[in-house]
Design an enzyme around this catalytic site. Structure first.
Site, PDB file in Angstrom:
ATOM      1  N   ASP A  26       1.426   9.678  -3.547  1.00 39.05           N
ATOM      2  CA  ASP A  26       1.938   8.730  -4.549  1.00 39.05           C
ATOM      3  C   ASP A  26       1.110   8.605  -5.821  1.00 39.05           C
ATOM      4  O   ASP A  26       1.604   8.087  -6.815  1.00 39.05           O
ATOM      5  CB  ASP A  26       2.025   7.324  -3.925  1.00 39.05           C
ATOM      6  CG  ASP A  26       3.180   7.186  -2.959  1.00 39.05           C
ATOM      7  OD1 ASP A  26       4.106   8.016  -3.030  1.00 39.05           O
ATOM      8  OD2 ASP A  26       3.152   6.268  -2.133  1.00 39.05           O
ATOM      9  N   TRP A 135       7.967  -7.763   5.546  1.00 39.09           N
ATOM     10  CA  TRP A 135       8.540  -6.491   5.089  1.00 39.09           C
ATOM     11  C   TRP A 135       9.386  -6.066   6.289  1.00 39.09           C
ATOM     12  O   TRP A 135       8.835  -5.622   7.288  1.00 39.09           O
ATOM     13  CB  TRP A 135       7.451  -5.452   4.905  1.00 39.09           C
ATOM     14  CG  TRP A 135       6.671  -5.347   3.657  1.00 39.09           C
ATOM     15  CD1 TRP A 135       6.424  -4.185   2.983  1.00 39.09           C
ATOM     16  CD2 TRP A 135       5.962  -6.359   2.926  1.00 39.09           C
ATOM     17  NE1 TRP A 135       5.639  -4.442   1.892  1.00 39.09           N
ATOM     18  CE2 TRP A 135       5.341  -5.754   1.837  1.00 39.09           C
ATOM     19  CE3 TRP A 135       5.800  -7.738   3.097  1.00 39.09           C
ATOM     20  CZ2 TRP A 135       4.579  -6.458   0.911  1.00 39.09           C
ATOM     21  CZ3 TRP A 135       5.049  -8.454   2.193  1.00 39.09           C
ATOM     22  CH2 TRP A 135       4.453  -7.810   1.105  1.00 39.09           C
ATOM     23  N   TYR A 137      11.827  -3.669   7.803  1.00 38.03           N
ATOM     24  CA  TYR A 137      12.460  -2.375   7.572  1.00 38.03           C
ATOM     25  C   TYR A 137      13.012  -1.818   8.889  1.00 38.03           C
ATOM     26  O   TYR A 137      12.234  -1.489   9.787  1.00 38.03           O
ATOM     27  CB  TYR A 137      11.429  -1.382   7.011  1.00 38.03           C
ATOM     28  CG  TYR A 137      10.875  -1.707   5.646  1.00 38.03           C
ATOM     29  CD1 TYR A 137      11.575  -2.510   4.754  1.00 38.03           C
ATOM     30  CD2 TYR A 137       9.653  -1.181   5.253  1.00 38.03           C
ATOM     31  CE1 TYR A 137      11.063  -2.781   3.490  1.00 38.03           C
ATOM     32  CE2 TYR A 137       9.132  -1.451   3.986  1.00 38.03           C
ATOM     33  CZ  TYR A 137       9.841  -2.254   3.123  1.00 38.03           C
ATOM     34  OH  TYR A 137       9.332  -2.515   1.879  1.00 38.03           O
ATOM     35  N   ARG A 139      13.848   0.872  11.264  1.00 34.85           N
ATOM     36  CA  ARG A 139      13.321   2.247  11.294  1.00 34.85           C
ATOM     37  C   ARG A 139      13.089   2.703  12.734  1.00 34.85           C
ATOM     38  O   ARG A 139      12.756   1.893  13.587  1.00 34.85           O
ATOM     39  CB  ARG A 139      11.996   2.314  10.523  1.00 34.85           C
ATOM     40  CG  ARG A 139      11.568   3.739  10.191  1.00 34.85           C
ATOM     41  CD  ARG A 139      10.475   3.753   9.160  1.00 34.85           C
ATOM     42  NE  ARG A 139      10.914   3.176   7.889  1.00 34.85           N
ATOM     43  CZ  ARG A 139      10.147   3.045   6.812  1.00 34.85           C
ATOM     44  NH1 ARG A 139       8.890   3.441   6.861  1.00 34.85           N
ATOM     45  NH2 ARG A 139      10.611   2.527   5.705  1.00 34.85           N
ATOM     46  N   LYS A 168      11.429  -8.964   2.717  1.00 37.78           N
ATOM     47  CA  LYS A 168      11.483  -7.869   1.748  1.00 37.78           C
ATOM     48  C   LYS A 168      12.368  -6.818   2.382  1.00 37.78           C
ATOM     49  O   LYS A 168      12.048  -6.275   3.442  1.00 37.78           O
ATOM     50  CB  LYS A 168      10.061  -7.353   1.540  1.00 37.78           C
ATOM     51  CG  LYS A 168       9.879  -6.298   0.507  1.00 37.78           C
ATOM     52  CD  LYS A 168       8.384  -6.222   0.210  1.00 37.78           C
ATOM     53  CE  LYS A 168       8.064  -5.233  -0.869  1.00 37.78           C
ATOM     54  NZ  LYS A 168       7.760  -3.902  -0.342  1.00 37.78           N
ATOM     55  N   ILE A 169      13.512  -6.557   1.737  1.00 36.00           N
ATOM     56  CA  ILE A 169      14.497  -5.647   2.330  1.00 36.00           C
ATOM     57  C   ILE A 169      14.923  -4.592   1.306  1.00 36.00           C
ATOM     58  O   ILE A 169      14.784  -4.794   0.102  1.00 36.00           O
ATOM     59  CB  ILE A 169      15.739  -6.412   2.846  1.00 36.00           C
ATOM     60  CG1 ILE A 169      16.381  -7.274   1.741  1.00 36.00           C
ATOM     61  CG2 ILE A 169      15.400  -7.250   4.065  1.00 36.00           C
ATOM     62  CD1 ILE A 169      17.684  -7.960   2.145  1.00 36.00           C
ATOM     63  N   LYS A 170      15.468  -3.516   1.807  1.00 40.53           N
ATOM     64  CA  LYS A 170      15.913  -2.434   0.905  1.00 40.53           C
ATOM     65  C   LYS A 170      17.272  -2.767   0.314  1.00 40.53           C
ATOM     66  O   LYS A 170      18.068  -3.491   0.920  1.00 40.53           O
ATOM     67  CB  LYS A 170      15.978  -1.118   1.683  1.00 40.53           C
ATOM     68  CG  LYS A 170      14.621  -0.807   2.303  1.00 40.53           C
ATOM     69  CD  LYS A 170      14.256   0.638   2.304  1.00 40.53           C
ATOM     70  CE  LYS A 170      12.769   0.721   2.683  1.00 40.53           C
ATOM     71  NZ  LYS A 170      12.212   2.015   2.746  1.00 40.53           N
ATOM     72  N   GLY A 195      11.107   1.021  -3.482  1.00 38.47           N
ATOM     73  CA  GLY A 195      11.440   2.387  -3.067  1.00 38.47           C
ATOM     74  C   GLY A 195      10.796   3.438  -3.952  1.00 38.47           C
ATOM     75  O   GLY A 195      10.119   3.118  -4.940  1.00 38.47           O
ATOM     76  N   GLY A 222       6.476  -1.231  -6.293  1.00 43.25           N
ATOM     77  CA  GLY A 222       5.229  -0.499  -6.524  1.00 43.25           C
ATOM     78  C   GLY A 222       5.472   0.698  -7.406  1.00 43.25           C
ATOM     79  O   GLY A 222       5.318   0.662  -8.625  1.00 43.25           O
ATOM     80  N   ARG A 223       5.974   1.783  -6.765  1.00 39.06           N
ATOM     81  CA  ARG A 223       6.027   3.079  -7.437  1.00 39.06           C
ATOM     82  C   ARG A 223       6.858   3.091  -8.717  1.00 39.06           C
ATOM     83  O   ARG A 223       6.497   3.776  -9.663  1.00 39.06           O
ATOM     84  CB  ARG A 223       6.548   4.137  -6.444  1.00 39.06           C
ATOM     85  CG  ARG A 223       5.532   4.459  -5.354  1.00 39.06           C
ATOM     86  CD  ARG A 223       6.153   5.190  -4.186  1.00 39.06           C
ATOM     87  NE  ARG A 223       6.939   4.296  -3.350  1.00 39.06           N
ATOM     88  CZ  ARG A 223       7.568   4.668  -2.239  1.00 39.06           C
ATOM     89  NH1 ARG A 223       7.502   5.918  -1.846  1.00 39.06           N
ATOM     90  NH2 ARG A 223       8.250   3.792  -1.527  1.00 39.06           N
TER      91      ARG A 223
HETATM   92  P1  FBP Z   1       7.522   0.688  -3.427  1.00 35.17           P
HETATM   93  O1  FBP Z   1       8.192  -0.138  -4.492  1.00 35.17           O
HETATM   94  O2  FBP Z   1       6.559   1.662  -3.979  1.00 35.17           O
HETATM   95  O3  FBP Z   1       8.564   1.289  -2.508  1.00 35.17           O
HETATM   96  O4  FBP Z   1       6.657  -0.328  -2.585  1.00 35.17           O
HETATM   97  C1  FBP Z   1       7.253  -1.232  -1.722  1.00 35.17           C
HETATM   98  C2  FBP Z   1       6.773  -1.002  -0.310  1.00 35.17           C
HETATM   99  O5  FBP Z   1       7.303  -1.937   0.602  1.00 35.17           O
HETATM  100  C3  FBP Z   1       5.272  -0.986  -0.164  1.00 35.17           C
HETATM  101  O6  FBP Z   1       4.744  -2.268   0.043  1.00 35.17           O
HETATM  102  C4  FBP Z   1       5.091  -0.062   0.987  1.00 35.17           C
HETATM  103  O7  FBP Z   1       3.893   0.627   0.948  1.00 35.17           O
HETATM  104  C5  FBP Z   1       6.191   0.893   0.814  1.00 35.17           C
HETATM  105  O8  FBP Z   1       7.221   0.257   0.132  1.00 35.17           O
HETATM  106  C6  FBP Z   1       6.704   1.378   2.138  1.00 35.17           C
HETATM  107  O9  FBP Z   1       7.426   2.532   1.887  1.00 35.17           O
HETATM  108  P2  FBP Z   1       8.171   3.284   3.041  1.00 35.17           P
HETATM  109  O10 FBP Z   1       9.567   2.752   3.038  1.00 35.17           O
HETATM  110  O11 FBP Z   1       8.106   4.719   2.619  1.00 35.17           O
HETATM  111  O12 FBP Z   1       7.440   3.032   4.320  1.00 35.17           O
END
Ligand code: FBP
Length: 258
Positions: A26, A135, A137, A139, A168-170, A195, A222-223
């Site tokens: 990254d 967070w 997710y 998975r 924190k969700i996608k 993301g 983040g990114r």
């Molecule tokens: P990004 O905006 O860079 O996706 O960061 C959000 C985040 O939740 C970070 O806190 C965490 O490191 C990353 O996404 C997790 O990414 P992944 O879904 O690849 O595990």
């Protein structure tokens, strides 16, 4: 969560990817330096910054409210995802955290471990008077599509039910289905997860706008910010959407390079 909000909305800068993904995945010469990120957090108008304890201890200056991530894992281990605690609530509070974060991989064969740890962390955080942010997710083998609306809404609801103050969700792809996830989260605040860096600024800004239109409290990113060639311009465009309810491509956002 109020400490992380401005007029009821929030914009959090996440910087745990060096641990989660590895620095070569990254980072470049600029954003590998935590000081560069903290500068963006301050100058970019972020209402919170998310760090692991090692970076918080060595770099955090106290200018933007801190969320310490309490669990983490590397990307080197394969198999069903699990991320366990690497920092206590007490340590986070002692280094100035105003909130704690924890990743739960819902649907993983190991979700029980993370749900139990988060349950304990949530209670400790509330004893300290600070919010616990999940967070959350979906998975693992059982999850075929981690952004499918019903799966994201399930995650949001599970977050509410395990006591998260914010989830924190996608993004699900459209405001209506994201709105269902926001409803599922009830009184837990919803932050869209940023993301990987989007193909264009507008692609990402439209996702954020869709999440806000769906009722999200804000964004944890983040990114898409610190990989941007001009992170402060991207931050400014995000502020317009999140805090000023602007449409994409209006106001200061036109300052973003396309
Ligand atoms: P990004 O905006 O860079 O996706 O960061 C959000 C985040 O939740 C970070 O806190 C965490 O490191 C990353 O996404 C997790 O990414 P992944 O879904 O690849 O595990």
């Amino acid at each position: 969560m109020d400490v992380f909000l401005k007029n009821g909305k929030g914009m959090l800068l996440a910087y745990d990817q060096g641990f989660e993904h590895g620095p070569s995945a990254d980072f470049n010469e600029r954003n590998i330096d935590p000081s560069f990120i903290l500068d963006i957090a301050i100058k970019g108008g972020f209402t919170g910054v998310v760090l692991h304890k090692g970076i918080a201890e060595k770099y955090y200056s106290g200018k933007v409210p801190l969320i310490v991530k309490l669990n983490g894992k590397s990307s080197l281990v394969k198999g069903e995802p699990i991320s366990t605690q690497v920092c206590s609530v007490e340590t986070a509070v002692n280094m100035g955290a105003k909130g704690v974060g924890y990743t739960i991989y819902l649907g993983s064969a190991h979700e029980n471990v993370m749900l139990q740890e988060f349950g304990e962390i949530q209670e400790e955080a509330h004893e300290e008077g600070i919010p616990a942010i999940a967070w959350i997710y979906p998975r693992g083998e059982a999850i075929k599509n981690d952004t499918a609306p019903d799966i994201v809404a399930y995650a949001a609801r599970a977050g509410l039910e395990v006591g998260a103050d914010a989830v924190k969700i996608k993004y699900t792809g459209d405001p209506t289905s994201f709105g269902w996830a926001v409803k599922a989260a009830g009184l837990a605040k919803v932050f869209m997860s940023g993301g990987p860096k989007a193909s264009t600024d507008d692609v990402f800004l439209n996702q954020v706008k869709g999440a806000i239109d769906g009722g999200a409290t804000g964004l944890a990113v983040g990114r898409n910010v610190w990989q941007h060639e001009d992170p402060l311009k991207m931050a400014s465009a995000l502020q317009e959407i999140i805090f000023n309810a602007r449409e994409v491509g209006t106001g200061h956002q036109s300052a973003v390079a396309h």
